[in-house]
Write a protein that holds these residues in place. Structure first.
Motif, PDB file in Angstrom:
ATOM      1  N   GLY A  70       0.780  -1.233   0.000  1.00  0.00           N
ATOM      2  CA  GLY A  70       0.000   0.000   0.000  1.00  0.00           C
ATOM      3  C   GLY A  70       0.811   1.282   0.000  1.00  0.00           C
ATOM      4  N   CYS A  71       2.078   1.256  -0.405  1.00  0.00           N
ATOM      5  CA  CYS A  71       2.904   2.466  -0.426  1.00  0.00           C
ATOM      6  C   CYS A  71       2.285   3.497  -1.373  1.00  0.00           C
ATOM      7  CB  CYS A  71       4.328   2.137  -0.863  1.00  0.00           C
ATOM      8  SG  CYS A  71       5.131   0.910   0.201  1.00  0.00           S
ATOM      9  N   VAL A  72       2.133   4.715  -0.899  1.00  0.00           N
ATOM     10  CA  VAL A  72       1.337   5.698  -1.636  1.00  0.00           C
ATOM     11  C   VAL A  72       1.992   6.133  -2.939  1.00  0.00           C
ATOM     12  CG1 VAL A  72       0.336   6.536   0.524  1.00  0.00           C
ATOM     13  CG2 VAL A  72       2.317   7.739  -0.462  1.00  0.00           C
ATOM     14  N   ARG A 108       4.127   5.247   8.573  1.00  0.00           N
ATOM     15  CA  ARG A 108       2.905   4.438   8.636  1.00  0.00           C
ATOM     16  C   ARG A 108       1.836   4.949   7.680  1.00  0.00           C
ATOM     17  NH1 ARG A 108       4.522   4.720  14.195  1.00  0.00           N
ATOM     18  NH2 ARG A 108       5.190   2.660  14.952  1.00  0.00           N
ATOM     19  N   ILE A 109       1.916   6.218   7.290  1.00  0.00           N
ATOM     20  CA  ILE A 109       0.996   6.766   6.299  1.00  0.00           C
ATOM     21  C   ILE A 109       1.493   6.478   4.884  1.00  0.00           C
ATOM     22  CG2 ILE A 109      -0.002   8.894   5.355  1.00  0.00           C
ATOM     23  CD1 ILE A 109       0.136  10.066   8.194  1.00  0.00           C
ATOM     24  N   LEU A 110       2.781   6.700   4.659  1.00  0.00           N
ATOM     25  CA  LEU A 110       3.340   6.534   3.317  1.00  0.00           C
ATOM     26  C   LEU A 110       3.460   5.073   2.916  1.00  0.00           C
ATOM     27  CD1 LEU A 110       6.215   9.199   3.381  1.00  0.00           C
ATOM     28  CD2 LEU A 110       3.870   9.468   2.529  1.00  0.00           C
ATOM     29  N   GLU A 111       3.738   4.204   3.882  1.00  0.00           N
ATOM     30  CA  GLU A 111       3.971   2.778   3.623  1.00  0.00           C
ATOM     31  C   GLU A 111       3.175   1.955   4.637  1.00  0.00           C
ATOM     32  OE1 GLU A 111       8.582   3.682   2.233  1.00  0.00           O
ATOM     33  OE2 GLU A 111       8.099   3.363   4.335  1.00  0.00           O
ATOM     34  N   PRO A 112       1.837   1.974   4.525  1.00  0.00           N
ATOM     35  CA  PRO A 112       0.974   1.486   5.612  1.00  0.00           C
ATOM     36  C   PRO A 112       0.961  -0.016   5.832  1.00  0.00           C
ATOM     37  CG  PRO A 112      -0.340   2.067   3.693  1.00  0.00           C
ATOM     38  CD  PRO A 112       1.055   2.525   3.401  1.00  0.00           C
ATOM     39  N   GLU A 137      -2.186   9.113 -10.227  1.00  0.00           N
ATOM     40  CA  GLU A 137      -3.572   9.228  -9.772  1.00  0.00           C
ATOM     41  C   GLU A 137      -3.741   8.637  -8.365  1.00  0.00           C
ATOM     42  OE1 GLU A 137      -3.462   9.757 -14.075  1.00  0.00           O
ATOM     43  OE2 GLU A 137      -2.577   8.269 -12.715  1.00  0.00           O
ATOM     44  N   TYR A 138      -3.104   7.492  -8.114  1.00  0.00           N
ATOM     45  CA  TYR A 138      -3.205   6.885  -6.782  1.00  0.00           C
ATOM     46  C   TYR A 138      -2.528   7.767  -5.743  1.00  0.00           C
ATOM     47  CZ  TYR A 138      -3.097   3.425  -3.056  1.00  0.00           C
ATOM     48  OH  TYR A 138      -3.268   2.777  -1.855  1.00  0.00           O
ATOM     49  N   PHE A 139      -1.343   8.267  -6.073  1.00  0.00           N
ATOM     50  CA  PHE A 139      -0.589   9.121  -5.165  1.00  0.00           C
ATOM     51  C   PHE A 139      -1.382  10.374  -4.814  1.00  0.00           C
ATOM     52  CE2 PHE A 139       2.889  12.434  -4.781  1.00  0.00           C
ATOM     53  CZ  PHE A 139       3.289  12.055  -3.507  1.00  0.00           C
ATOM     54  N   TYR A 140      -1.972  10.999  -5.814  1.00  0.00           N
ATOM     55  CA  TYR A 140      -2.742  12.214  -5.561  1.00  0.00           C
ATOM     56  C   TYR A 140      -3.965  11.936  -4.684  1.00  0.00           C
ATOM     57  CZ  TYR A 140      -0.080  15.160  -8.805  1.00  0.00           C
ATOM     58  OH  TYR A 140       0.900  15.907  -9.422  1.00  0.00           O
ATOM     59  N   ALA A 141      -4.585  10.793  -4.894  1.00  0.00           N
ATOM     60  CA  ALA A 141      -5.744  10.445  -4.053  1.00  0.00           C
ATOM     61  C   ALA A 141      -5.324  10.284  -2.602  1.00  0.00           C
ATOM     62  CB  ALA A 141      -6.386   9.156  -4.568  1.00  0.00           C
ATOM     63  N   GLN A 142      -4.150   9.702  -2.375  1.00  0.00           N
ATOM     64  CA  GLN A 142      -3.664   9.542  -1.010  1.00  0.00           C
ATOM     65  C   GLN A 142      -3.233  10.874  -0.403  1.00  0.00           C
ATOM     66  OE1 GLN A 142      -4.123   6.557   0.492  1.00  0.00           O
ATOM     67  NE2 GLN A 142      -5.086   6.160  -1.495  1.00  0.00           N
ATOM     68  N   LEU A 143      -2.705  11.770  -1.225  1.00  0.00           N
ATOM     69  CA  LEU A 143      -2.386  13.109  -0.716  1.00  0.00           C
ATOM     70  C   LEU A 143      -3.657  13.811  -0.261  1.00  0.00           C
ATOM     71  CD1 LEU A 143       0.284  14.511  -3.241  1.00  0.00           C
ATOM     72  CD2 LEU A 143       0.658  13.500  -0.981  1.00  0.00           C
ATOM     73  N   ASP A 144      -4.718  13.723  -1.052  1.00  0.00           N
ATOM     74  CA  ASP A 144      -5.988  14.350  -0.661  1.00  0.00           C
ATOM     75  C   ASP A 144      -6.497  13.759   0.640  1.00  0.00           C
ATOM     76  OD1 ASP A 144      -6.211  16.174  -2.706  1.00  0.00           O
ATOM     77  OD2 ASP A 144      -7.406  14.870  -3.995  1.00  0.00           O
ATOM     78  N   ARG A 145      -6.292  12.476   0.818  1.00  0.00           N
ATOM     79  CA  ARG A 145      -6.783  11.789   2.021  1.00  0.00           C
ATOM     80  C   ARG A 145      -5.998  12.174   3.263  1.00  0.00           C
ATOM     81  NH1 ARG A 145      -6.599   5.197   2.900  1.00  0.00           N
ATOM     82  NH2 ARG A 145      -7.520   5.171   5.003  1.00  0.00           N
ATOM     83  N   HIS A 146      -4.682  12.253   3.142  1.00  0.00           N
ATOM     84  CA  HIS A 146      -3.833  12.417   4.332  1.00  0.00           C
ATOM     85  C   HIS A 146      -3.199  13.804   4.464  1.00  0.00           C
ATOM     86  CE1 HIS A 146      -4.040   8.120   5.250  1.00  0.00           C
ATOM     87  NE2 HIS A 146      -3.727   7.862   4.005  1.00  0.00           N
ATOM     88  N   PHE A 147      -3.032  14.504   3.352  1.00  0.00           N
ATOM     89  CA  PHE A 147      -2.307  15.782   3.369  1.00  0.00           C
ATOM     90  C   PHE A 147      -3.056  16.804   2.510  1.00  0.00           C
ATOM     91  CE2 PHE A 147       0.707  12.198   3.380  1.00  0.00           C
ATOM     92  CZ  PHE A 147       1.288  12.351   4.641  1.00  0.00           C
ATOM     93  N   PRO A 148      -4.199  17.277   2.964  1.00  0.00           N
ATOM     94  CA  PRO A 148      -4.993  18.214   2.169  1.00  0.00           C
ATOM     95  C   PRO A 148      -4.171  19.424   1.733  1.00  0.00           C
ATOM     96  CG  PRO A 148      -6.226  17.465   4.084  1.00  0.00           C
ATOM     97  CD  PRO A 148      -4.829  16.954   4.259  1.00  0.00           C
ATOM     98  N   GLY A 149      -4.293  19.749   0.440  1.00  0.00           N
ATOM     99  CA  GLY A 149      -3.601  20.900  -0.111  1.00  0.00           C
ATOM    100  C   GLY A 149      -2.273  20.589  -0.761  1.00  0.00           C
ATOM    101  N   VAL A 150      -1.666  19.440  -0.428  1.00  0.00           N
ATOM    102  CA  VAL A 150      -0.349  19.113  -0.975  1.00  0.00           C
ATOM    103  C   VAL A 150      -0.454  18.727  -2.452  1.00  0.00           C
ATOM    104  CG1 VAL A 150       1.644  17.555  -0.800  1.00  0.00           C
ATOM    105  CG2 VAL A 150       0.589  18.481   1.265  1.00  0.00           C
ATOM    106  N   LYS A 151      -1.535  18.058  -2.843  1.00  0.00           N
ATOM    107  CA  LYS A 151      -1.701  17.708  -4.255  1.00  0.00           C
ATOM    108  C   LYS A 151      -1.648  18.962  -5.128  1.00  0.00           C
ATOM    109  CE  LYS A 151      -5.749  17.081  -6.061  1.00  0.00           C
ATOM    110  NZ  LYS A 151      -7.084  16.509  -6.370  1.00  0.00           N
TER     111      LYS A 151
END
Length: 290
Positions: free
Chosen positions: A25-27, A141-145, A215-229
């Motif tokens: 699950g690595c983002v 744990r967020i980047l490589e859950p 696309e997967y990476f950006y979805a995880q950024l939206d989930r965990h780090f709002p605004g970073v995408k």
């Protein structure tokens, strides 16, 4: 997971992947990229049940012994390896045929097979590498859950080093706006040096993104780090190479610290070291592609 019977297992560059897909699950995982033409869901891992038999046949037909690499595309120590034991069976083949092995994994399940790696290392060369991305355990744990944290991977390398197994690290990716700090880099390098690594592979302080992976990476950024995408889009648009704004500073620290400790750091030299086969019975050294 689902089982398949592969037609071949050993690549022209002597790499093997007994699994296709991953559950770590690595983002940022590049293996999600569309260009690899995976025909099933990434987390629905294809298990190549005949991998050991294919490998045995392929190694028997090799003119000279060499290094066999595993882990560059899909991790050989996914959780399902506990039951399938396919990676272990491939290591048994490699040991039986007198070849060397270079393993790249983020999982401490590798330590289950330390006995086999030590046997391989008696007559050839065994190398264990892992990936270091972030020193911060909570961020890890967020980047490589789905895999053990950086601290545990450091402990795994140290155990291997103490057992006489040579070790290396893939220092990547360094994610802009997330872990591209001097503090993070120095923490990771401290782990490398304490674990006795001989080579650190780094192709630049940044991350690569392409279709499927992005696309997967950006979805995880939206989930965990709002605004970073949005920062990525403004800075990099759809570029493949996404270097950190701190890349020059971080690269200088990386280079100077490695040089001070005689650790291989130039990509070509580090990769050559991974590829170099050692015949400890005859004292000869050959490259991976022999």
């Amino acid at each position: 997971m689902h089982e398949i019977r592969a037609k071949s297992i050993l690549s022209p560059r002597n790499g093997i992947n007994v699994y296709r897909g991953c559950t770590h699950g690595c983002v940022y995982c590049d293996s999600r990229s569309v260009c690899y033409q995976m025909d099933h869901a990434f987390e629905d891992v294809a298990v190549k049940v005949n991998a050991p038999e294919l490998l045995e046949d392929a190694l028997r037909r090799k003119r000279r012994r060499c290094m066999v690499g595993t882990g560059s595309m899909c991790d050989p120590y996914l959780p399902l390896e506990r039951e399938t034991r396919l990676t272990r069976r491939c290591l048994e083949v490699i040991e039986r045929q007198g070849f060397g092995v270079s393993v790249l994994t983020k999982s401490d399940l590798l330590l289950r097979d330390l006995d086999l790696l030590k046997q391989i290392n008696q007559t050839a060369k065994a190398v264990v590498c892992t990936t270091f991305t972030t020193f911060d355990e909570d961020l890890c744990r967020i980047l490589e859950p789905g895999v053990c944290t950086t601290r545990r991977r450091f402990e795994m390398l140290k155990t291997c080093h103490e057992a006489g197994i040579r070790t290396g690290v893939w220092l990547c990716p360094i994610l802009p706006f997330l872990n591209d700090t001097e503090e993070n880099l120095r923490g990771l390098l401290g782990y490398c040096f304490d674990a006795g690594v001989e080579a650190i592979v780094n192709f630049g302080m940044g991350v690569t993104l392409r279709e499927g992976d992005r696309e997967y990476f950006y979805a995880q950024l939206d989930r965990h780090f709002p605004g970073v995408k949005e920062r990525y889009i403004r800075a990099f648009r759809n570029r493949y190479q996404c270097p950190s704004p701190n890349a020059a500073h971080l690269s200088r620290i990386f280079r100077e610290e490695c040089q001070a400790r005689s650790v291989l750091w130039e990509p070509e030299a580090a990769m050559d070291w991974l590829m170099e086969f050692e015949d400890k019975q005859s004292g000869q050294q050959l490259d991976l592609f022999s």
